[in-house]
Enzyme design. Structure first.
Site, PDB file in Angstrom:
ATOM      1  N   CYS A  16      47.856  47.239  33.537  1.00  0.00           N
ATOM      2  CA  CYS A  16      48.783  46.978  34.630  1.00  0.00           C
ATOM      3  C   CYS A  16      48.104  47.248  35.958  1.00  0.00           C
ATOM      4  O   CYS A  16      46.972  47.728  36.026  1.00  0.00           O
ATOM      5  CB  CYS A  16      50.052  47.817  34.495  1.00  0.00           C
TER       6      CYS A  16
ATOM      7  N   CYS B 179      46.451  50.588  36.901  1.00  0.00           N
ATOM      8  CA  CYS B 179      45.127  50.880  36.336  1.00  0.00           C
ATOM      9  C   CYS B 179      44.037  50.516  37.339  1.00  0.00           C
ATOM     10  O   CYS B 179      42.953  51.107  37.320  1.00  0.00           O
ATOM     11  CB  CYS B 179      44.918  50.102  35.040  1.00  0.00           C
TER      12      CYS B 179
ATOM     13  N   ASP C 219      34.684  17.350  59.109  1.00  0.00           N
ATOM     14  CA  ASP C 219      33.404  16.938  59.640  1.00  0.00           C
ATOM     15  C   ASP C 219      33.185  15.483  59.208  1.00  0.00           C
ATOM     16  O   ASP C 219      33.847  15.005  58.278  1.00  0.00           O
ATOM     17  CB  ASP C 219      32.302  17.842  59.091  1.00  0.00           C
TER      18      ASP C 219
END
Length: 802
Positions: free
Chosen positions: A101, A104, A510
């Site tokens: 989870c 942790c 570009d």
């Protein structure tokens, strides 16, 4: 004062014949048999768990074997093959077993950052991976893995094939635990129905006691085998003085089980074995769904890492001719000539030598149609040669290949945690504290009001209001979105890229290499009074036929049937001179062509002139051709509500022509990198969130300054290093879908958070009132988590909606 003893304080092995060392435990020097036992004892002391030595029933395990397990990773040659060089140290991506989870993350990250020499550490519970960067002059990979293992987790360095085996083992383990929990739940629920019916209609005391004992026997392996990951996770968190989602789960399970065992043995009160097994089962289902989503999210990078073959066919020249020798891919060197047979995977980046071949690049680019590669064209490692044998001159191997760069980008993105994931984790952490505090308050109030209802109400609060769904709200969405984009040919290079992409309102392109394909075409001819367009093209094609310059190729493609030029001479940077049908011609820049022309006029603004000894014949107008998909992509973006414009350093005429071809109304020409960056900042000041799409070295500054930056897959390395996302297939076609995936991901994150917060806020008061039995609370909490995970998987769904 040292403690006199004949055996090791930690592992109880005899000290006779050993050099005794001492560890400091509870303020005393205790004898241990080796430095490994000293390190273990002092770590236990530092964690505040020294009571372990008072209550243990067996000696501790000697850690020397565990230490040796990581010793191989201290070898620089091993570390070199498993890690990559960063600007300030070395980096590795580590797969961590037992990472369950979001909390942790905090535990492992804190331990890593406290390890000497570790510069940065980022842990992602959604993918089960950690990105660690360290100073290799101060520490090594072995110490980092040992630091993770000391917390009770199992680390594995990500190396392609081994990851699949780990995932398979993890999946089998989850299925076994889930199977035991499912069978146990069915049995205990059968007994529970009988007990409930007996409470309502009467039941013999002996039968009630028998059903309770059998329920206890069945629930015990369910809790301590299937539920072991939750108990273990809670223990790790509490040992490190932290909170994870496993803490309230473990508290609820152990309270319900312990109270039920007590009441069963004393034949009094109520039992909650049905709630225990249901809670474990539904939590295991939610954890399995989460694991499956995580495996799917990391599958694409693991598959990329396994694409390269184990061996390659190297061509070597000998006195009696050319020979083929099979060598390991690791032994290929830059400059080697390889033979790639039909149906084989290309083992290294290189250029085709002679002939052509159809190449399947779908795994790298997402493009299913094969691409024909001619002599001199680049071919990437990991692609599939479909038909004819291919000779390849190696230009990059190992970590320098395109596929290695892709895997590095993916694993970095999978190991990092984006901003909205950190925000959700912080919210879940605060809610977790509120749940524990609320459960304690509920217990106190019910003990005062009605002690009989205190226990089930407290259990229900712990179970129903656990913020597991809130913790999962962003984890699975981010992991699934990364995978969905990778499968569409878009690599996420920065953790926050998806969130930024969802905010985009204007896209600045570009020109060269982005909206154009970089191929030059002859688009017009301005003749003088002596010139003829058709004849001029034939002469130009004849003069340029032997050149590989991109401009020369444009004349050859447009010249049709040509005569042969003789006595061809090249003037570097000026042009070409040769004889066609007995007449001497020059093609090139104005000064070069005028050198052979005695008289004649020429258009003043044209750069590529054609002339003979009598004067200029005319001027060619050249332009880059737009990508085949550019106009359709721009139209799709504008239809979706995005503003689109061009920022280019090219001439006004060239940019205007391309803008008209692509259907773009706003464009800027003759812009330097600073001009482009200023334009992006001006748009930002107007309230626009700008995405910049580019590919060149001069695009790097503006890519870094945009709200989100996107680089073309075959662009410069500097442009890609500055980008948040990379279009791997060197095509714009994936851009609209990437924007849709990002917006859908953001919408689903919001849905998940709203649902999780609503559920938790609604569940807590209902459970606190005692209106929800613990077993129903288990169903509700687990269903909420499963719902969030399944909703998150919708991110990968193809389509145009959110």
């Amino acid at each position: 004062m040292a403690v006199a003893a004949t055996e090791c304080f930690h592992c109880s092995e005899p000290l006779a014949g050993r050099t005794v060392v001492h560890a400091r435990v509870r303020g005393e020097d205790v004898p241990v048999c080796c430095p490994g036992c000293r390190a273990a004892a002092e770590l236990i002391e530092q964690l505040g768990l020294a009571d372990y030595y008072r209550f243990r029933t067996a000696p501790g395990t000697r850690p020397a074997e565990s230490a040796d397990q990581w010793a191989a990773y201290a070898d620089p040659r091993v570390a070199e093959s498993l890690t990559r060089r960063e600007t300030d140290g070395r980096a590795a991506v580590v797969l961590i077993d037992g990472l369950t989870c979001a909390a942790c993350n905090w535990l492992i990250t804190r331990a890593l950052l406290q390890t000497s020499g570790v510069l940065r550490a980022s842990v992602n519970a959604a993918t089960g991976r950690a990105l660690v960067v360290w100073d290799d002059a101060r520490t090594d990979l072995a110490r980092i893995l040992a630091a993770i293992a000391a917390l009770g987790y199992r680390p594995h360095v990500v190396t392609g094939g081994g990851v699949e085996d780990l995932a398979r083992r993890e999946r089998r383990g989850h299925l076994k635990r889930l199977g035991v929990a499912g069978l146990g739940m069915m049995q205990v629920m059968t007994f529970a129905v009988s007990l409930y019916a007996g409470d309502a209609g009467g039941m013999d005391h002996t039968i009630r006691a028998f059903l309770r004992i059998v329920s206890m026997l069945v629930a015990t392996p369910v809790l301590f085998y299937s539920g072991w990951p939750f108990l273990q996770g809670a223990y790790r968190a509490l040992a490190a003085r932290g909170l994870t989602m496993d803490v309230p789960v473990a508290i609820a399970l152990l309270l319900a089980y312990s109270a039920s065992v007590w009441d069963t043995l004393h034949q009094s009160g109520a039992v909650y074995f049905d709630s225990v097994v249901m809670f474990v089962f539904f939590l295991s289902v939610a954890r399995y769904v989460e694991m499956a989503a995580r495996h799917r999210s990391t599958g694409i990078s693991d598959a990329l890492g396994r694409l390269l073959p184990a061996t390659a066919h190297r061509l070597r020249a000998y006195a009696d001719g050319e020979r083929v020798e099979d060598v390991a891919v690791a032994r290929i060197e830059v400059g080697d000539l390889l033979l790639v047979r039909a149906g084989e995977i290309v083992p290294a980046d290189g250029k085709a030598q002679g002939g052509s071949a159809r190449i399947d690049e779908s795994m790298l680019t997402g493009e299913s149609a094969p691409i024909t590669r001619e002599a001199g064209e680049a071919i990437a490692a990991g692609t599939l040669n479909l038909d004819s044998p291919l000779r390849l001159r190696v230009e990059a191997v190992g970590a320098d290949t395109t596929i290695a760069a892709m895997v590095a980008l993916l694993t970095r993105a999978q190991a990092e945690r984006p901003r909205f994931m950190r925000a959700a984790d912080a919210l879940a952490g605060r809610f977790l504290s509120a749940v524990l505090g609320g459960a304690a308050l509920v217990a106190v109030l019910w003990l005062y009001l009605d002690p009989a209802r205190a226990f089930p109400a407290t259990l229900a609060v712990l179970v129903a209001a656990c913020p597991c769904a809130l913790s999962l709200a962003t984890l699975v969405v981010v992991a699934t979105a990364n995978t969905a984009l990778a499968r569409r040919g878009v690599l996420v290079a920065r953790a926050d890229a998806i969130e930024a992409l969802a905010k985009v309102s204007r896209i600045v392109f570009d020109k060269t290499g982005t909206l154009t394909d970089g191929r030059i075409e002859v688009v017009g001819f301005s003749p003088t009074s002596r010139g003829d367009e058709r004849r001029a093209m034939q002469i130009a094609a004849a003069l340029e036929a032997a050149s590989e310059h991109p401009i020369a190729r444009a004349f050859v493609r447009g010249g049709g049937a040509v005569a042969v030029a003789a006595d061809v001479r090249y003037a570097a940077g000026q042009g070409v001179e040769g004889t066609v049908d007995g007449e001497r011609y020059r093609i090139g820049h104005r000064a070069f062509v005028r050198g052979t022309a005695e008289v004649g006029e020429a258009p003043r603004d044209q750069a590529i002139l054609l002339g003979d000894r009598h004067g200029v014949l005319g001027a060619f107008e050249l332009a880059e051709s737009p990508r085949a998909e550019s106009r359709a992509v721009v139209a799709e973006l504008r239809a979706a509500g995005y503003g689109v414009e061009i920022a280019s350093g090219d001439s006004a005429a060239a940019v205007r022509r391309l803008a008209e071809q692509c259907g773009i109304e706003r464009y800027g020409s003759r812009q330097t990198a600073a001009d482009k960056l200023e334009r992006v900042r001006a748009l930002g000041a107007q309230g626009e969130f700008v995405a910049m799409v580019g590919d060149g070295i001069n695009d790097a500054p503006v890519l870094g300054g945009a709200g989100v930056s996107i680089a073309m897959g075959r662009g410069s390395a500097l442009a890609q290093a500055s980008a948040d996302l990379i279009l791997v297939g060197d095509s714009l076609a994936a851009l609209p879908e990437a924007l849709r995936v990002a917006r859908r991901a953001q919408a689903i994150v919001r849905q998940n958070i709203v649902w999780a917060v609503f559920y938790n806020l609604a569940a807590m008061p209902v459970a606190a009132m005692g209106w929800v039995p613990p077993w129903l609370a288990a169903v509700g909490m687990s269903s909420s988590s499963i719902l969030v995970v399944l909703n998150s998987l919708r991110v990968a769904r193809p389509g145009r909606g959110h």
